[in-house]
Design a protein around this motif. Structure first.
Motif, PDB file in Angstrom:
ATOM      1  N   VAL A 154      28.970  76.336  -6.379  1.00 38.73           N
ATOM      2  CA  VAL A 154      28.371  76.531  -7.702  1.00 38.73           C
ATOM      3  C   VAL A 154      28.081  78.013  -7.879  1.00 38.73           C
ATOM      4  O   VAL A 154      27.144  78.553  -7.289  1.00 38.73           O
ATOM      5  CB  VAL A 154      27.067  75.726  -7.857  1.00 38.73           C
ATOM      6  N   ASN A 155      28.892  78.690  -8.679  1.00 36.50           N
ATOM      7  CA  ASN A 155      28.718  80.123  -8.880  1.00 36.50           C
ATOM      8  C   ASN A 155      29.211  80.506 -10.261  1.00 36.50           C
ATOM      9  O   ASN A 155      29.802  79.687 -10.984  1.00 36.50           O
ATOM     10  CB  ASN A 155      29.443  80.916  -7.782  1.00 36.50           C
ATOM     11  N   ASP A 156      28.965  81.748 -10.642  1.00 35.03           N
ATOM     12  CA  ASP A 156      29.358  82.209 -11.974  1.00 35.03           C
ATOM     13  C   ASP A 156      30.675  82.969 -11.969  1.00 35.03           C
ATOM     14  O   ASP A 156      31.027  83.612 -12.949  1.00 35.03           O
ATOM     15  CB  ASP A 156      28.261  83.083 -12.579  1.00 35.03           C
ATOM     16  N   ARG A 157      31.401  82.893 -10.859  1.00 36.81           N
ATOM     17  CA  ARG A 157      32.737  83.488 -10.823  1.00 36.81           C
ATOM     18  C   ARG A 157      33.734  82.507 -11.437  1.00 36.81           C
ATOM     19  O   ARG A 157      33.493  81.298 -11.466  1.00 36.81           O
ATOM     20  CB  ARG A 157      33.140  83.818  -9.379  1.00 36.81           C
ATOM     21  N   ALA A 158      34.836  83.048 -11.919  1.00 30.73           N
ATOM     22  CA  ALA A 158      35.864  82.179 -12.504  1.00 30.73           C
ATOM     23  C   ALA A 158      36.307  81.178 -11.448  1.00 30.73           C
ATOM     24  O   ALA A 158      36.805  81.550 -10.389  1.00 30.73           O
ATOM     25  CB  ALA A 158      37.046  83.016 -12.977  1.00 30.73           C
ATOM     26  N   GLY A 159      36.093  79.923 -11.700  1.00 30.69           N
ATOM     27  CA  GLY A 159      36.406  78.915 -10.703  1.00 30.69           C
ATOM     28  C   GLY A 159      37.157  77.741 -11.295  1.00 30.69           C
ATOM     29  O   GLY A 159      37.393  77.668 -12.495  1.00 30.69           O
ATOM     30  N   ARG A 160      37.539  76.831 -10.436  1.00 28.86           N
ATOM     31  CA  ARG A 160      38.330  75.697 -10.882  1.00 28.86           C
ATOM     32  C   ARG A 160      37.490  74.477 -11.166  1.00 28.86           C
ATOM     33  O   ARG A 160      37.996  73.455 -11.585  1.00 28.86           O
ATOM     34  CB  ARG A 160      39.415  75.376  -9.861  1.00 28.86           C
ATOM     35  N   ALA A 193      21.925  77.677 -15.015  1.00 28.77           N
ATOM     36  CA  ALA A 193      22.247  77.173 -16.348  1.00 28.77           C
ATOM     37  C   ALA A 193      22.984  78.213 -17.180  1.00 28.77           C
ATOM     38  O   ALA A 193      23.658  77.860 -18.161  1.00 28.77           O
ATOM     39  CB  ALA A 193      20.970  76.744 -17.058  1.00 28.77           C
ATOM     40  N   ALA A 194      22.875  79.474 -16.801  1.00 25.82           N
ATOM     41  CA  ALA A 194      23.561  80.543 -17.536  1.00 25.82           C
ATOM     42  C   ALA A 194      25.022  80.689 -17.123  1.00 25.82           C
ATOM     43  O   ALA A 194      25.784  81.396 -17.784  1.00 25.82           O
ATOM     44  CB  ALA A 194      22.826  81.870 -17.324  1.00 25.82           C
ATOM     45  N   PHE A 195      25.433  80.021 -16.044  1.00 21.31           N
ATOM     46  CA  PHE A 195      26.825  80.096 -15.607  1.00 21.31           C
ATOM     47  C   PHE A 195      27.730  79.463 -16.657  1.00 21.31           C
ATOM     48  O   PHE A 195      27.403  78.420 -17.238  1.00 21.31           O
ATOM     49  CB  PHE A 195      27.019  79.380 -14.273  1.00 21.31           C
ATOM     50  N   HIS A 196      28.885  80.053 -16.874  1.00 17.51           N
ATOM     51  CA  HIS A 196      29.777  79.579 -17.928  1.00 17.51           C
ATOM     52  C   HIS A 196      30.344  78.197 -17.660  1.00 17.51           C
ATOM     53  O   HIS A 196      30.773  77.490 -18.583  1.00 17.51           O
ATOM     54  CB  HIS A 196      30.928  80.576 -18.111  1.00 17.51           C
TER      55      HIS A 196
END
Length: 277
Positions: A154-160, A193-196
């Motif tokens: 669970v992170n705010d980097r572009a992920g799958r 909650a701010a993660f895209h």
């Protein structure tokens, strides 16, 4: 804490540890050291060195680093950190982590505590410390580390993966670990909650209808197009793969999300509770 016990029924961990233990013993004997002499050289107890060489204790990374230096292994012992990294955690946690790693979409509803993937280390420690019968100190450290390690997905980097979490309002107001621990946990929720790729919702206590009263659960949609559910009650952890059962959880989760506040309204409520904490 200088090491963790291996589970007697954990075949995977046992196989890895037998290999690691054999290598450590070979390097020690090649250096002409007894277990007591190695223990003194690396700053650990002789009992621990013996337990590691018998495959009964899982060495921490710093233990392997110290042994590598003391035995002049040139990085060969330290390289085994990768081999023991996963088996240091309980088998059910490893299995769950693998399942999570395969998910392209993960949804979770929790009505007792904050979802494990969202917990701060302090909050997780407080939750796990409340277990009865209690964990030993070693077991507690192992469980906390395992829970924190799972959160890397669970992170705010572009992920799958896409995540949705629904928390019952009671989990925001239950002061697990005390006011400061709870405040830090609420701030973590606001951060995530701010993660895209994360939708975080709160199901208010004021709602007359709550379709999640029978307990917490999770839904995972996997890369191969299949889906699975996961429920955990007391000391029982169960992965659900039967399509009809997964479908029921899917329907239930959809209803719960509809009953909950929108993500924007949920953030406002979390901020309000944080201000009261």
């Amino acid at each position: 804490m200088s090491g963790w016990e291996t589970g007697l029924d954990d075949e995977e961990a046992g196989a890895v540890m037998r290999t690691v233990a054999r290598q450590l013993k070979v390097w020690r004997e090649a250096a002409g050291l007894t277990q007591a002499e190695l223990a003194e050289a690396i700053g650990y107890g002789e009992d621990l060195v013996g337990a590691v060489e018998r495959g009964r204790r899982i060495p921490r990374p710093e233990y392997l680093d110290a042994a590598d230096r003391a035995l002049g292994a040139g990085g060969k012992i330290a390289a085994m950190k990768r081999d023991v990294a996963e088996v240091r955690y309980p088998k059910k946690v490893r299995d769950l982590k693998r399942l999570e790693a395969e998910a392209v979409e993960l949804g979770a509803y929790n009505n007792s505590v904050i979802q494990g993937l969202l917990q701060t280390e302090a909050y997780a420690r407080a939750v796990l410390s409340a277990r009865r019968p209690p964990f030993t100190t070693d077991q507690l450290e192992q469980q906390v580390a395992a829970r924190v390690a799972r959160q890397e997905i669970v992170n705010d980097r572009a992920g799958r993966a896409a995540f949705s979490f629904v928390q019952c309002e009671s989990t925001l107001r239950r002061p697990i670990g005390g006011r400061m621990v709870m405040r830090g946990q609420l701030e973590r929720l606001l951060e995530v909650a701010a993660f895209h790729n994360v939708d975080l919702q709160v199901l208010p206590l004021s709602r007359e209808e709550n379709s999640g009263l029978d307990g917490s659960f999770r839904l995972l949609r996997l890369r191969d197009g299949t889906a699975a559910g996961h429920v955990e009650v007391a000391h029982i952890s169960r992965v659900i793969t039967e399509p009809k059962e997964v479908q029921l959880l899917d329907i239930q989760y959809g209803i719960i999300r509809a009953q909950a506040l929108s993500p924007r309204e949920s953030l406002a409520l979390i901020e309000k509770v944080r201000g009261e904490t």
